[in-house]
Design an enzyme around this catalytic site. Structure first.
Site, mmCIF file in Angstrom:
data_model
loop_
_atom_site.group_PDB
_atom_site.id
_atom_site.type_symbol
_atom_site.label_atom_id
_atom_site.label_comp_id
_atom_site.label_asym_id
_atom_site.label_seq_id
_atom_site.Cartn_x
_atom_site.Cartn_y
_atom_site.Cartn_z
ATOM 1 N N CYS A 114 0.819 -1.231 0.000
ATOM 2 C CA CYS A 114 0.000 0.000 0.000
ATOM 3 C C CYS A 114 0.845 1.271 0.000
ATOM 4 O O CYS A 114 0.321 2.364 -0.221
ATOM 5 C CB CYS A 114 -0.944 0.005 1.192
ATOM 6 S SG CYS A 114 -2.019 -1.425 1.237
ATOM 7 N N HIS A 257 -3.511 7.130 3.541
ATOM 8 C CA HIS A 257 -3.870 5.846 2.939
ATOM 9 C C HIS A 257 -5.306 5.502 3.345
ATOM 10 O O HIS A 257 -5.658 5.550 4.522
ATOM 11 C CB HIS A 257 -2.881 4.783 3.413
ATOM 12 C CG HIS A 257 -3.245 3.391 3.006
ATOM 13 N ND1 HIS A 257 -3.719 3.098 1.742
ATOM 14 C CD2 HIS A 257 -3.214 2.203 3.684
ATOM 15 C CE1 HIS A 257 -3.951 1.797 1.658
ATOM 16 N NE2 HIS A 257 -3.662 1.247 2.830
ATOM 17 N N ASN A 287 -10.091 -0.163 0.421
ATOM 18 C CA ASN A 287 -8.631 -0.022 0.405
ATOM 19 C C ASN A 287 -8.113 -0.542 -0.942
ATOM 20 O O ASN A 287 -8.168 -1.744 -1.206
ATOM 21 C CB ASN A 287 -8.055 -0.824 1.572
ATOM 22 C CG ASN A 287 -6.545 -0.776 1.648
ATOM 23 O OD1 ASN A 287 -5.880 -0.325 0.709
ATOM 24 N ND2 ASN A 287 -5.990 -1.260 2.738
HETATM 25 O O1 UT7 Z 1 -3.272 -1.325 4.038
HETATM 26 C C1 UT7 Z 1 -3.200 -1.993 5.238
HETATM 27 C C2 UT7 Z 1 -4.164 -3.114 5.131
HETATM 28 N N1 UT7 Z 1 -4.819 -3.534 6.296
HETATM 29 C C3 UT7 Z 1 -5.565 -2.752 7.104
HETATM 30 O O2 UT7 Z 1 -5.661 -1.569 7.012
HETATM 31 C C4 UT7 Z 1 -6.352 -3.465 8.149
HETATM 32 C C5 UT7 Z 1 -6.223 -2.840 9.509
HETATM 33 N N2 UT7 Z 1 -7.174 -3.470 10.433
HETATM 34 C C6 UT7 Z 1 -8.490 -3.172 10.402
HETATM 35 O O3 UT7 Z 1 -8.954 -2.369 9.626
HETATM 36 C C7 UT7 Z 1 -9.356 -3.834 11.433
HETATM 37 O O4 UT7 Z 1 -8.565 -4.578 12.317
HETATM 38 C C8 UT7 Z 1 -10.433 -4.765 10.802
HETATM 39 C C9 UT7 Z 1 -11.485 -3.931 10.103
HETATM 40 C C10 UT7 Z 1 -9.820 -5.739 9.812
HETATM 41 C C11 UT7 Z 1 -11.137 -5.543 11.886
HETATM 42 O O5 UT7 Z 1 -11.699 -4.659 12.842
HETATM 43 P P1 UT7 Z 1 -11.468 -4.878 14.393
HETATM 44 O O6 UT7 Z 1 -12.239 -3.849 15.096
HETATM 45 O O7 UT7 Z 1 -9.992 -4.956 14.617
HETATM 46 O O8 UT7 Z 1 -12.155 -6.267 14.613
HETATM 47 P P2 UT7 Z 1 -11.505 -7.624 15.156
HETATM 48 O O9 UT7 Z 1 -10.627 -8.249 14.134
HETATM 49 O O10 UT7 Z 1 -10.962 -7.382 16.512
HETATM 50 O O11 UT7 Z 1 -12.807 -8.504 15.294
HETATM 51 C C12 UT7 Z 1 -13.866 -8.185 16.199
HETATM 52 C C13 UT7 Z 1 -14.989 -9.181 16.000
HETATM 53 C C14 UT7 Z 1 -14.514 -10.613 15.986
HETATM 54 O O12 UT7 Z 1 -15.501 -11.403 16.614
HETATM 55 P P3 UT7 Z 1 -15.296 -11.886 18.145
HETATM 56 O O13 UT7 Z 1 -14.038 -12.688 18.121
HETATM 57 O O14 UT7 Z 1 -15.179 -10.624 18.938
HETATM 58 O O15 UT7 Z 1 -16.548 -12.659 18.392
HETATM 59 C C15 UT7 Z 1 -14.451 -10.969 14.530
HETATM 60 O O16 UT7 Z 1 -14.635 -12.348 14.274
HETATM 61 O O17 UT7 Z 1 -15.599 -8.951 14.731
HETATM 62 C C16 UT7 Z 1 -15.630 -10.176 13.993
HETATM 63 N N3 UT7 Z 1 -15.526 -9.882 12.580
HETATM 64 C C17 UT7 Z 1 -16.585 -9.585 11.810
HETATM 65 N N4 UT7 Z 1 -17.893 -9.507 12.075
HETATM 66 C C18 UT7 Z 1 -18.712 -9.166 11.073
HETATM 67 C C19 UT7 Z 1 -14.392 -9.782 11.820
HETATM 68 N N5 UT7 Z 1 -14.704 -9.437 10.559
HETATM 69 C C20 UT7 Z 1 -16.057 -9.307 10.528
HETATM 70 C C21 UT7 Z 1 -16.967 -8.966 9.525
HETATM 71 N N6 UT7 Z 1 -18.279 -8.902 9.846
HETATM 72 N N7 UT7 Z 1 -16.571 -8.673 8.268
#
Ligand code: UT7
Length: 330
Positions: A114, A257, A287
Site C-alpha cells: 500500500c 492511505h 482499500n
Molecule cells: O493497508 C493496510 C491493510 N490492512 C488494514 O488496514 C487493516 C487494519 N485493520 C483493520 O482495519 C481492522 O482490524 C479490521 C477492520 C480488519 C477488523 O476490525 P477490528 O475492530 O480490529 O475487529 P476484530 O478483528 O478485533 O474482530 C472483532 C470481532 C470478531 O468477533 P469476536 O471474536 O469478537 O466474536 C471478529 O470475528 O468482529 C468479527 N468480525 C466480523 N464480524 C462481522 C471480523 N470481521 C467481521 C466482519 N463482519 N466482516
C-alpha cells in the site's frame, strides 16, 4: 536534491463493477452495520469484467498525460507500483509502455504494497535528480480482488481495485501543477508476517496440479496491522512536517492511505489535523492498496478540494511493513 520534481498531470481509474456491503452480506457472515462502523467502507470497485493492472494503469496514465498536455512519446521512464501485476514477467511497466505505444525506455515495477505509490514517487525523484530532462510516469494500481479470499470476512470487506497515475518532470511549476517538496519512505521487515500474500512466491511455490491454498490470498492480523498503521503513518507524517518547518496548521489537505476510516481518524487526531482537512474516498472504493493515495489525490484535485497554493500532506502504510509521507505544494 537540487532538481525540482513537478506533478504535471494526475489521473485515476477504477473498474465499473461495484460490490456493496449488501452484496458481501450474501457472500460471508457480515453485515452493513458492522462494516460501516468498523471501517467506514460502503462499497468497492472490483474488476469483475477481467480488467487487469495494466488496463487500469493505461486509463489512469492517459488521463494524467492529457492533464499534463503531453504525449506518451515524450515519456522517458515508466514506473508501476503494484503487488498485483498482470504477470511476474513481463513487468506491468513493460506491458504498459507497449500499450502506450512506446519502447526503448526504462520500465520497471515497484513492490511496496500500500506504500507503493510513495516508493515509486521517491524513485521518480531520484531519476529526475540524475536526469533533469526526464519525463517520468508513475502509475500505482492494485487489482486486490485477484488476491482476496471472498470466504474470509476479515479481509474481503476491506479491499477494492483501482489505479492512480502522475506525470512528473523537473523545471518550474505551472498554475495547475504541484511541486513534490519531499518524500519520506521507510520499512521494517521484522513485521512482514503480519500482512502477507505468500503463495506462488519462491518461498511458497506451487507445483503443477496443486490446489490453490489459503496462502495465495491476503492474510492479515488486522488488529496488529491497525496499531502499526496508526503509529507509523502518524510519526512519518509528523516527521516530514517538522523537517520542513511546517506545523499541522500549515496543512491545507491531508490525504492518508484509505485503509479504514478509524485508522484515518486516529492518524488525524494524533497529528491534530481537523477532520475538515482530511480527504477520504474509502467509503466508495475501500482499500485499493498502492492506488489508494494517488486515486484520492486525483479525485481531490478534480473535485476542487485541493486548490492552487495548497500544501498537501500524503501518508501511506502497507505490508512489508512499509510506510511513508510526502508534501506537495500546489
Ligand atoms: O493497508 C493496510 C491493510 N490492512 C488494514 O488496514 C487493516 C487494519 N485493520 C483493520 O482495519 C481492522 O482490524 C479490521 C477492520 C480488519 C477488523 O476490525 P477490528 O475492530 O480490529 O475487529 P476484530 O478483528 O478485533 O474482530 C472483532 C470481532 C470478531 O468477533 P469476536 O471474536 O469478537 O466474536 C471478529 O470475528 O468482529 C468479527 N468480525 C466480523 N464480524 C462481522 C471480523 N470481521 C467481521 C466482519 N463482519 N466482516
Amino acid at each position: 536534491m537540487n532538481t525540482s520534481c513537478i506533478i504535471r498531470g494526475l489521473g485515476h481509474c477504477a473498474p465499473d463493477s461495484v460490490i456493496t456491503n449488501a452484496d458481501l452480506e450474501r457472500m460471508v457472515e457480515t453485515n452493513d452495520e458492522w462494516i460501516v462502523s468498523r471501517t467506514g467502507i460502503r462499497e468497492r470497485r472490483v474488476a469483475l469484467n477481467g480488467e487487469t493492472c495494466v488496463d487500469l494503469c493505461f486509463s489512469a496514465a492517459k488521463a494524467a498525460l492529457e492533464k499534463a498536455g503531453m504525449q506518451a512519446e515524450e515519456l522517458t521512464h515508466i514506473i508501476v507500483a503494484t503487488f498485483t501485476p498482470d504477470a511476474f514477467i513481463p513487468s506491468s511497466a513493460c506491458t504498459l509502455s507497449h500499450r502506450l505505444g512506446i519502447s526503448g525506455r526504462m520500465a520497471m515495477d515497484v513492490s511496496a504494497a500500500c506504500s507503493g505509490f510513495l516508493y515509486a514517487l521517491e524513485t521518480a525523484r531520484s531519476i529526475l535528480a540524475l536526469h533533469p530532462e526526464a519525463k517520468v510516469l508513475v502509475a500505482a494500481c492494485d487489482i486486490v480482488s485477484s488476491r482476496v479470499d471472498y470466504t474470509d470476512r476479515g479481509t474481503c470487506i476491506l479491499f477494492g481495485d483501482g489505479a492512480g497515475a502522475v506525470v512528473l518532470s523537473s523545471g518550474t511549476p505551472g498554475a495547475s501543477d504541484a511541486q513534490v517538496l519531499d518524500v519520506l519512505v521507510s520499512s521494517d521487515g521484522a513485521m512482514g508476517d503480519l500482512l502477507t500474500v505468500k503463495g506462488g512466491g519462491s518461498g511458497t511455490p506451487y507445483k503443477l496440479g496443486d490446489a490453490i491454498r489459503r496462502d495465495f490470498f491476503v492474510e492479515m492480523n488486522g488488529r496488529e496491522v491497525y496499531k502499526h498503521a496508526v503509529r507509523s503513518m502518524s510519526s512519518v507524517c509528523g516527521e516530514i512536517l517538522e523537517k520542513h518547518g511546517y506545523t499541522k496548521d500549515d496543512v491545507d489537505v491531508f490525504i492518508p492511505h484509505q485503509a479504514n476510516l478509524r485508522i484515518v481518524e486516529a492518524v488525524g487526531k494524533r497529528l491534530d489535523i481537523p477532520e475538515s482537512k482530511v480527504f477520504t474516498n474509502l467509503q466508495k472504493y475501500g482499500n485499493t492498496s498502492a492506488a489508494s493515495v494517488p486515486l484520492a489525490l486525483s479525485e481531490a484535485v478534480a473535485a476542487g478540494v485541493v486548490k492552487p497554493g495548497h500544501l498537501v500532506l500524503l501518508g501511506t502504510f502497507g505490508g512489508g511493513f512499509t510506510w511513508g509521507s510526502s508534501l506537495l505544494r500546489f
